[in-house]
Design an enzyme around this catalytic site. Structure first.
Site, PDB file in Angstrom:
ATOM      1  CG  ASP A  59       3.730   9.072   4.158  1.00 39.13           C
ATOM      2  OD1 ASP A  59       3.199   7.992   4.491  1.00 39.13           O
ATOM      3  OD2 ASP A  59       4.939   9.185   3.902  1.00 39.13           O
ATOM      4  CE1 TYR A 150       0.428  -5.821   0.476  1.00 38.18           C
ATOM      5  CE2 TYR A 150      -0.244  -8.114   0.646  1.00 38.18           C
ATOM      6  CZ  TYR A 150      -0.540  -6.799   0.347  1.00 38.18           C
ATOM      7  OH  TYR A 150      -1.802  -6.461  -0.055  1.00 38.18           O
ATOM      8  CE  LYS A 154      -1.887  -5.134   3.128  1.00 40.90           C
ATOM      9  NZ  LYS A 154      -2.690  -3.893   3.191  1.00 40.90           N
ATOM     10  CB  THR A 185      -5.605  -2.591  -8.039  1.00 37.94           C
ATOM     11  OG1 THR A 185      -4.460  -3.089  -7.322  1.00 37.94           O
ATOM     12  CG2 THR A 185      -6.879  -3.159  -7.456  1.00 37.94           C
TER      13      THR A 185
HETATM   14  N1  LIG Z   1      -4.552  -5.474  -5.528  1.00 39.52           N
HETATM   15  C1  LIG Z   1      -4.465  -6.559  -4.807  1.00 39.52           C
HETATM   16  O1  LIG Z   1      -4.282  -7.681  -5.320  1.00 39.52           O
HETATM   17  C2  LIG Z   1      -4.643  -6.486  -3.324  1.00 39.52           C
HETATM   18  C3  LIG Z   1      -5.004  -7.653  -2.643  1.00 39.52           C
HETATM   19  C4  LIG Z   1      -5.179  -7.610  -1.256  1.00 39.52           C
HETATM   20  C5  LIG Z   1      -5.008  -6.417  -0.588  1.00 39.52           C
HETATM   21  N2  LIG Z   1      -4.655  -5.298  -1.267  1.00 39.52           N
HETATM   22  C6  LIG Z   1      -4.512  -4.063  -0.492  1.00 39.52           C
HETATM   23  O2  LIG Z   1      -5.480  -3.160  -0.946  1.00 39.52           O
HETATM   24  C7  LIG Z   1      -5.075  -1.822  -0.603  1.00 39.52           C
HETATM   25  C8  LIG Z   1      -5.278  -0.934  -1.802  1.00 39.52           C
HETATM   26  O3  LIG Z   1      -4.432  -1.379  -2.841  1.00 39.52           O
HETATM   27  P1  LIG Z   1      -4.833  -1.386  -4.366  1.00 39.52           P
HETATM   28  O4  LIG Z   1      -4.736  -2.770  -4.824  1.00 39.52           O
HETATM   29  O5  LIG Z   1      -6.093  -0.620  -4.573  1.00 39.52           O
HETATM   30  O6  LIG Z   1      -3.536  -0.653  -4.958  1.00 39.52           O
HETATM   31  P2  LIG Z   1      -3.299   0.763  -5.640  1.00 39.52           P
HETATM   32  O7  LIG Z   1      -1.822   0.815  -5.846  1.00 39.52           O
HETATM   33  O8  LIG Z   1      -4.204   0.933  -6.793  1.00 39.52           O
HETATM   34  O9  LIG Z   1      -3.727   1.809  -4.504  1.00 39.52           O
HETATM   35  C9  LIG Z   1      -2.963   2.055  -3.376  1.00 39.52           C
HETATM   36  C10 LIG Z   1      -3.031   3.534  -3.052  1.00 39.52           C
HETATM   37  O10 LIG Z   1      -2.323   3.762  -1.828  1.00 39.52           O
HETATM   38  C11 LIG Z   1      -1.589   4.976  -1.997  1.00 39.52           C
HETATM   39  N3  LIG Z   1      -0.490   5.029  -1.067  1.00 39.52           N
HETATM   40  C12 LIG Z   1       0.685   4.365  -1.117  1.00 39.52           C
HETATM   41  N4  LIG Z   1       1.490   4.733  -0.107  1.00 39.52           N
HETATM   42  C13 LIG Z   1       0.785   5.653   0.616  1.00 39.52           C
HETATM   43  C14 LIG Z   1       1.078   6.400   1.782  1.00 39.52           C
HETATM   44  N5  LIG Z   1       2.267   6.293   2.404  1.00 39.52           N
HETATM   45  N6  LIG Z   1       0.126   7.237   2.269  1.00 39.52           N
HETATM   46  C15 LIG Z   1      -1.047   7.377   1.623  1.00 39.52           C
HETATM   47  N7  LIG Z   1      -1.378   6.700   0.512  1.00 39.52           N
HETATM   48  C16 LIG Z   1      -0.464   5.846   0.015  1.00 39.52           C
HETATM   49  C17 LIG Z   1      -1.137   4.938  -3.447  1.00 39.52           C
HETATM   50  O11 LIG Z   1      -0.728   6.229  -3.904  1.00 39.52           O
HETATM   51  C18 LIG Z   1      -2.374   4.405  -4.132  1.00 39.52           C
HETATM   52  O12 LIG Z   1      -3.254   5.449  -4.486  1.00 39.52           O
HETATM   53  C19 LIG Z   1      -3.632  -1.960  -0.127  1.00 39.52           C
HETATM   54  O13 LIG Z   1      -3.607  -1.925   1.274  1.00 39.52           O
HETATM   55  C20 LIG Z   1      -3.210  -3.318  -0.633  1.00 39.52           C
HETATM   56  O14 LIG Z   1      -2.195  -3.880   0.150  1.00 39.52           O
HETATM   57  C21 LIG Z   1      -4.489  -5.299  -2.621  1.00 39.52           C
END
Ligand SMILES: NC(=O)c1ccc[n+]([C@@H]2O[C@H](COP(=O)([O-])OP(=O)(O)OC[C@H]3O[C@@H](n4cnc5c(N)ncnc54)[C@H](O)[C@@H]3O)[C@@H](O)[C@H]2O)c1
Length: 246
Positions: A59, A150, A154, A185
């Site tokens: 975590d 959020y 960021k 995602t």
């Molecule tokens: N999808 C989007 O539109 C988007 C856009 C910009 C930024 N992001 C960022 O990209 C990153 C990845 O997100 P994603 O879109 O691949 O989402 P996702 O939900 O597919 O993946 C996120 C992963 O983080 C893990 N996670 C959550 N809490 C956790 C913790 N406390 N410790 C360890 N792991 C943890 C989850 O289990 C999951 O596997 C994130 O930081 C998200 O904020 C996503």
């Protein structure tokens, strides 16, 4: 030039899903030993097995677990070369008056504490240089009224990356952020997807985000925040200078 990761060790937090999973695959394809770190154990093990890597239940918001978790994954003296600090969550809550303390702390804990603890733990183990890429967001460059907490985290990640980068050049460690817009995602809820579709806003292919992480490594610069937007070539965001004293 493509960074050769042969013989290197690369950590990906949030590696069980989304961008993290795709990035783990790219690191492995370049020859790295990949450590997938996540709270989603089953999915994370599957990703790690598929790339012949290791999984660690971690975590990212738990400072102490960064120590024991990396000891488990790397051994107490193990070196790290690349850290993709990518785990993140949202509140999906636009209503300031209805964001609870718990919700606020949870998102700040994962998105911000997780990057701070992760960067500190990674640098301690980067003994012969290294590269850190934190996943921020376009919501770290522009306001995001649909999820202000959020966006707060960021923006902080972008500021943190840009702030620590100069102090790590002597150690030959680069630190950058990737700032994607909305991407396809599991992070996006069905309601939010429907709202984006209604507004005719395209989603980014997550493969492009993982490719951008690799490009950031290949460029080898530091202190940059790369935007990723649909239909545009990903590039470092050019911050306008603020007025100086003279
Ligand atoms: N999808 C989007 O539109 C988007 C856009 C910009 C930024 N992001 C960022 O990209 C990153 C990845 O997100 P994603 O879109 O691949 O989402 P996702 O939900 O597919 O993946 C996120 C992963 O983080 C893990 N996670 C959550 N809490 C956790 C913790 N406390 N410790 C360890 N792991 C943890 C989850 O289990 C999951 O596997 C994130 O930081 C998200 O904020 C996503």
């Amino acid at each position: 030039m493509a960074a050769d990761l042969q013989g290197k060790v690369a950590l990906v937090t949030g590696g069980s899903s989304g961008f993290g999973k795709l990035t783990a695959q790219r690191f492995a394809a370049r020859g790295a030993t990949v450590v997938v770190a996540d709270v989603a154990v089953e999915a994370g093990r599957a990703v790690a097995d598929a790339v012949d890597g290791r999984f660690v239940a971690l975590d990212v918001s738990d400072s102490a677990r960064w120590g024991t978790g990396l000891d488990e994954a790397l051994g107490s003296d193990g070196t790290l070369d690349v850290a993709c600090l990518n785990a993140g969550i949202g509140t999906n809550n636009a209503d300031l008056l209805n964001i609870s303390d718990e919700e606020y702390r949870r998102v700040v804990g994962v998105n911000l504490d997780g990057v701070f603890f992760g960067a500190r733990a990674a640098v301690r183990r980067m003994r012969s240089g290294g590269a850190i890429v934190a996943t921020a967001s376009l919501g770290g460059l522009v306001p995001m009224p649909n999820d202000p907490v959020y966006s707060l985290t960021k923006h902080a990640v972008v500021a943190f990356v840009r702030s620590i980068a100069p102090g790590l050049t002597d150690r030959r460690i680069t630190v950058n952020a990737v700032c994607p817009g909305f991407a396809d995602t599991p992070l996006l809820t069905d309601d939010f997807r429907a709202a984006l579709a209604a507004a005719d806003l395209p989603l980014i292919d997550p493969e492009v985000v993982a490719d951008t992480v690799m490009r950031i490594l290949d460029e080898g610069r530091t202190g940059e925040a790369w935007f990723v937007q649909p239909g545009r070539e990903p590039a470092p965001y050019e911050f306008r200078g603020v007025p100086g004293p003279r």
